[in-house]
Design a protein around this motif. Structure first.
Motif: not given
Lengths: 66, 383
Positions: B1-10, B333-339
């Motif tokens: 597994m390679v986790y690359l979603d660290n902008a959501a949570t490390t 998706g939109f990462q909760c930042a649609y703007m």
């Protein structure tokens, strides 16, 4: 030993942290505030007026000395 | 597994963070700032030690560090705390919903309003766009330190100067910036709101509101603080004023260990490491894979390390799902930042976000590049 009443638990922790730097041993204690209600302070062996002067250097206000 | 979603949570968390959390569960079981017994006092001391680390990290006094549940919680305390009836707020066009939703909600009441400043690649223009929106009712500029979609860093010091000049509060959403780019209250920021579980490597369920104390905030949550218990009014003293109810004690203590980790690695080294990985991915895609669209013209240094991309015309969520099946965990998706997506032109499909951490290595990224190449070859037409 004198008990110096401070404004909050965090302020008591901050007081102890700074007093350690001044080589003053302080113990944080829970107490009753003047007028009632829960509060915190530090217990020290040293002259409390001197301790309060040291604390004022780091912007910590002593509420009361007991 | 390679986790690359660290902008959501490390993930993973540093071992000392895990150990600290575990130790806190075992050894610090008293409720801090409530009772006077040994367990409560020892827990309070451990929380204070962590608070002090957070304070030193952001150049604040420890009492001005408020432990929150997350960055959104901190932003709500700051945004709804600064307004009074008829208030006007200014925010940017690349905000996360953690900023724009509370700002929008606040503007529905009491004659409040808000304006959105257009950000551009030209710092002077961006700063001018903010400043020209200030009016007599403006209470604060509230903006991100760096976009969670594009990585773009806003000119924080210059915006702080504008706020100081107009005597308004400068509140930043530091969820993506803290731990990756240096920021201190001494930069002129009045209130820093951040997550504890991203670049600070603390546990989820932790956040911070750090204030310089120059602006009084009203409370949006009141309750027991363990202090001034006979008084019906919420205490003025910080942090008690904003920490009603029992805090996430174990999380707050472990957050201190996360800050130790960042201090030990140093922000500069973490940034350079993550940036080099983004550059590797960016260059491979830009030069060698015409089916992948990356959303920046060049990979510059004025952004936090993340790369938004799409594979052909594939929906970003579908692309993220295909990557997940191959063991690469990213968010589409939109990462909760649609703007921010609207501004980037991805309002229909969103984007997949490549976000490495201090634990990601070049091998992980090379494997990931191969996986993207495989998916793009099999599933898409060239853009």
């Amino acid at each position: 030993m004198a008990l110096i009443v401070l404004k909050s638990m965090t302020e008591a922790g901050k007081a102890r942290y700074h007093l350690e730097k001044f080589k003053i041993n302080a113990i944080v204690e829970k107490l009753t505030l003047p007028g009632g209600g829960c509060g915190y302070g530090v217990r020290v062996k040293e002259d409390p007026d001197k301790v309060c002067r040291q604390l004022s250097l780091v912007n910590i206000e002593c509420v009361e000395i007991r | 597994m390679v986790y690359l979603d660290n902008a959501a949570t490390t993930y993973p968390k540093p071992i000392p963070v895990i150990a600290s959390m575990s130790r806190a569960m075992v050894n610090y079981g008293g409720n801090p700032g409530r009772a006077g017994h040994k367990l409560s006092m020892e827990t309070a001391q451990a929380v204070f030690t962590s608070r002090l680390k957070c304070a030193e990290f952001f150049g604040a006094e420890p009492e001005n560090v408020i432990f929150t549940l997350n960055c959104t919680h901190a932003l709500n305390l700051a945004i709804k705390g600064i307004i009074s009836p008829g208030a006007h707020l200014i925010t940017s066009d690349i905000e996360h919903n953690a900023v724009i939703r509370p700002v929008h909600a606040a503007a529905k009441e009491n004659g409040n309003s808000y304006s959105i400043a257009r950000t551009t690649n030209n710092e002077d223009e961006t700063v001018r766009n903010f400043e020209k929106l200030i009016n007599a009712r403006t209470k604060a500029i509230v903006c991100t330190s760096a976009s969670n979609v594009t990585g773009k860093i806003l000119p924080l010091k210059r915006l702080a100067e504008v706020c100081k000049k107009h005597k308004i509060c400068f509140i930043i959403d530091a969820a993506q910036g803290a731990g990756v780019i240096p920021m201190k209250l001494s930069d002129g920021i009045n209130i820093i709101c951040t997550a504890g579980h991203k670049g600070l490597y603390g546990p989820m369920g932790t956040g911070l509101m750090i204030t310089d104390g120059k602006f009084r905030l009203r409370t949006i949550i009141e309750g027991g603080t363990g202090s001034f218990s006979k008084e019906i009014e919420q205490p003025e003293v910080l942090p008690d004023r904003f920490e009603s109810g029992t805090i996430n004690t174990c999380g707050a203590i472990a957050l201190g260990a996360g800050i130790d980790f960042v201090n030990e690695k140093t922000i500069d080294r973490i940034y350079r490491h993550e940036h080099s990985l983004c550059e590797l991915f960016y260059n491979e895609m830009k030069l060698n894979n015409k089916k992948v669209k990356v959303y920046t013209d060049t990979y510059e240094h004025n952004r936090v390390p993340l790369v938004p991309f799409n594979i052909g015309s594939m929906d970003s969520t579908e692309a993220a799902a295909l990557l997940s099946k191959q063991g690469f965990y990213l968010r589409g998706g939109f990462q909760c930042a649609y703007m921010a997506h609207k501004k980037m032109g991805t309002q229909e499909v969103g984007a997949v976000r490549f976000a490495p951490s201090a634990f990601t290595n070049r091998h992980d990224v090379m494997m990931f590049i191969k996986a993207v190449n495989r998916i793009s070859t099999k599933n898409t037409k060239a853009l």
